[in-house]
Design a protein around this motif. Structure first.
Motif: not given
Length: 819
Positions: A87-88, A91-104, A179-188
């Motif tokens: 499960l990775t 590539v291109g999806a965001s990573m969960a763990g650190y808040g405020g990761r600036t989008v570059t 803090h460097h794997n798939l995000a976007r699974y938390w339904r907040l």
């Protein structure tokens, strides 16, 4: 005005709210304003946060209307099965763990947080299934920042739909907290994604749960007679070589959780299968600018343990890291100054022999009594006991009825850096969750804040309980004491089933600091959860295993339908665009590049192949897994996606789907002729197809910088092959050279020593003399040869060595020095 105030307070806090790392060790933004009257009383909604509106429940918190009969717990021989999957991506999806990761790197797959541009090893999903008398327990390790009920329940539903297997209430998830794997699974609510989870994405949740269900199904298919065992060791890492305490506010009362617990299964003939490795350690070796998916500390731990196990026993095993009290524990591995990628390997190098020794101490059992109970509970202010506990109120004495976070005392009252001060009896200045949620268009109760998912399980006299968030050592200690009070043993799975941020005991929470601020329900939540779990444990002790699944209320947070993203076509057909050099020295890094397919089709697999004299074959994985090869699925290579044009957040009809891989050749790779094989999938605008590419062959040998010393003293010839350490090279946000741990025993700037068996021969006057000898490497001693057995005069003699396992010997030589 109040909604605007809430919004700006939330935004300011969320921008810094991810787990603290190198760039975020300071506490979150001060939330100094008190709550408004509406948030304090809940008067703006007809729903009251008390148990009065919940379905009737039994004393253990299960729904009384459940009709499932209570049956004795099954007891008898066990069967077990294990499986691994990945499960990775994409590539291109965001990573969960650190808040405020600036989008570059703004891709079609990320939203509020930065998108990944490649991966350093694929995240592994590993499943262990134990079956007794038709009942099952599934433990699934997953490489995510946290568990979430969207994944726990989603995997159960996918398994049912795709494979016809029902494990409702029988699954324990164990997230590694990378803090460097798939995000976007938390339904907040989407804006709260700044906390470090990004906004929810149902397509990604679907992809994740499908992969998880597939691995569980494979483990079920592997079911066969087995044995199980559990053991533990306190103070197993006294020198902090693996992990360390990171929370100073509660010193000296609480340090790091010092226990290592193993839960393992094997076949009756002793063939290893898998072991859960349970202790607490954050996945924060890499800092927030990193753009590569990686399992961080947990991935290095698992890989090096598996490699050490195979090297020691000649049989493979799955290592499954499962968090316990990781909420206040940082990864170590930095004692010799190695950079981030090598540091995760050093963590595994330090931990592996200690885990191996504990594994060897396991007492194996052929039978078990098995019981599992899972439930969804409602979280309410009154239910947690706050009506009689005044420490979770606003400055006016009003309750934080729907929870609150960012709680922080005034600096004049409490100093977070001073353990002698406390928030007890002082204003908390929290941010009420009701006001925050309503400012974002949500209502209360909210499924992600006011409900949670819990599981307990029993294997004979060994018990397991889950906690939905980041428990600190104080919580684990409390749970262990509760086990002891009931005369049973057990383990705690943190980051399991669901996620409610940080969990601390009341006295720990009142010390303030980051872990207190990043809590949703104040000082009583963790104690409330553990006490409730112990009620379920008592039911299992009494032999009451039903109902396996119950809920006080149906889930308030459910998935939505989605349209899968379209595929981007590749402008160019798959093909190589950059070849490795014809010769690569041990320790140096080569690059291969190619046109492939877009990330939504999956990650390309890059495999090392060697010419064994009969053609090219895969180099076996150092883990020894059956059929596994040395490739970019583990921490041997860095893989990048570098499309042209660069991502701009939109899907294009087509673009150049460019990839490249950097492989640092191990210091002890046998010399020979190698190539890389690249497998993937591509889309040409009409159809998808598999592709397979192979690079031109290249030779692996000693570098010109390698040196041999051969010193004769006391009749012993000591050999030492070294080279200067390759430079660690960064290209913006990722390494491109010198990233592997070539020698775990020396500092990063010290010469790299070969620590594998050598083949030794001698020459004199450029002519071979004497026999050929094998010289093993002995840890702590090195390569030492009894020179008397050579029967040669050392005068004018030259030692000539190559690696014993060379496919095509590559020699290095040096004159013998000494008497």
């Amino acid at each position: 005005m109040k909604q605007q105030l809430w919004w700006w307070r939330a935004f300011a806090a969320l921008a810094l709210a991810g787990c603290p790392g190198s760039a975020a060790e300071t506490s979150a933004t001060d939330a100094s304003s008190t709550s408004d009257a509406t948030a304090a009383t809940g008067s703006s909604t007809d729903v009251t946060p008390t148990s009065s509106g919940a379905p009737p429940t039994t004393s253990s918190g299960t729904t009384a209307s459940t009709t499932e009969e209570i049956d004795p717990l099954p007891q008898g021989p066990i069967q077990a099965g294990v499986a691994v999957g990945y499960l990775t991506g994409p590539v291109g999806a965001s990573m969960a763990g650190y808040g405020g990761r600036t989008v570059t790197n703004n891709t079609p797959w990320n939203h509020l947080l930065n998108g990944a541009s490649g991966f350093y090893g694929l995240g592994t999903i590993k499943a262990m299934v134990i079956e007794v008398g038709g009942e099952r327990l599934v433990v699934m390790k997953m490489p995510t920042m946290s568990s979430e009920h969207s994944l726990t329940e989603g995997a159960i539903e996918k398994l049912k739909a795709d494979h016809g297997i029902d494990i409702t209430g029988r699954l324990i998830t164990a997230a590694t907290h990378s803090h460097h794997n798939l995000a976007r699974y938390w339904r907040l609510p989407a804006p709260l994604g700044f906390v470090g989870g990004d906004s929810p994405d149902e397509e990604l949740i679907d992809r994740m749960t499908t992969a998880m269900a597939d691995v569980i199904a494979a483990a079920v298919a592997d079911l066969a007679p087995a044995q199980w065992g559990a053991t533990w060791l306190d103070d197993w890492d006294p020198d902090d070589a693996v992990y360390r305490d990171r929370r100073g506010e509660n010193d000296p009362t609480y340090g790091k959780d010092a226990r290592l617990t193993l839960l393992a299964v094997r076949r009756p003939d002793g063939t290893p299968m898998a072991t859960v490795i349970n202790f607490g350690m954050h996945g924060t070796v890499f800092d927030s600018p990193n753009e590569l998916f990686t399992e961080d500390a947990a991935g290095g731990l698992e890989m090096k343990f598996e490699e050490a196990f195979f090297a020691a026993k000649g049989q493979p095993i799955f290592g499954m890291f499962a968090q316990s009290g990781g909420g206040d524990a940082s990864p170590a591995g930095d004692g010799l100054g190695h950079p981030e990628p090598a540091r995760i390997e050093r963590i595994g190098h330090a931990a592996a022999p200690r885990i191996l020794a504990l594994y060897d101490a396991i007492e194996w059992r052929d039978e078990a009594t098995l019981g599992v109970r899972s439930r969804r509970i409602d979280l309410t202010y009154s239910g947690m006991g706050y009506d009689d506990y005044p420490e979770f109120q606003n400055a006016q004495g009003g309750p934080y009825l729907w929870g609150a976070w960012q709680c922080k005392g005034a600096e004049a009252d409490v100093d977070d850096g001073n353990p002698a001060t406390s928030l007890e009896g002082k204003p908390k200045n929290c941010m009420p969750m009701q006001g925050l949620l309503e400012s974002l268009g949500e209502t209360v109760p909210h499924g992600e804040v006011h409900q949670t998912y819990l599981t307990v399980a029993r294997l004979d006299d060994f018990y397991m309980l889950t906690l939905p968030g980041e428990p600190t050592a104080s919580v684990i200690q409390y749970a262990r004491t509760a086990y002891e009070d009931r005369a049973v043993d057990g383990m705690v799975f943190g980051y399991s089933q669901d996620h409610l941020l940080y969990l601390t005991q009341p006295d720990d929470w009142l010390q303030g600091g980051y872990e207190s601020e990043m809590s949703l329900w104040g000082p009583l939540l963790a104690k409330y959860l553990v006490d409730g779990q112990m009620t379920e444990v008592e039911a299992l002790i009494a032999g009451d295993g039903s109902p396996v699944w119950s809920e006080q209320s149906p889930s308030l947070s459910v998935g939505k339908s989605f349209e899968p993203r379209a595929l981007e076509a590749g402008v160019d057909a798959p093909g190589l665009t950059a070849e490795p050099p014809p010769t690569i020295w041990r320790g140096e890094t080569l690059r291969a590049a190619w046109n492939g397919g877009e990330p939504g089709l999956g990650e390309p697999r890059v495999t090392v192949q060697v010419d064994d004299g009969g053609g090219f074959v895969d180099v076996a994985s150092p883990s020894g897994w059956a059929g596994a090869a040395l490739d970019n699925s583990r921490y041997h290579m860095l893989t990048h996606y570098a499309p042209d044009p660069k991502p701009n957040g939109k899907l294009l009809a087509e673009r150049q789907q460019k990839w490249f891989v950097d492989w640092q050749v191990p210091a002890d790779l046998p010399a020979g002729t190698y190539r890389l094989r690249i497998d993937g999938r591509a889309f040409d605008g009409q159809a998808t197809e598999d592709y397979a590419l192979t690079t031109a062959p290249f030779e692996v040998a000693f570098a010109p910088e390698h040196a041999l010393s051969a010193v004769l003293a006391g009749g012993q010839l000591t050999l030492d092959v070294t080279r200067p350490p390759p430079a660690y090279v960064m290209d913006d946000k990722w390494p491109v050279g010198g990233f592997r741990l070539l020698d775990p025993e020396v500092a990063a700037d010290a010469p790299v020593h070969l620590r594998v068996p050598l083949t030794l021969s001698f020459t004199k006057d450029d002519l071979p003399v004497g026999d050929t000898h094998e010289v093993p490497y002995v840890s702590g001693i090195g390569h030492v040869f009894d020179f008397a057995t050579a029967g040669l005069d050392p005068d004018g003699l030259v030692a000539r060595v190559h690696l014993r396992d060379d496919v095509v010997p590559a020699f290095i030589e040096a004159p013998i020095l000494g008497p």
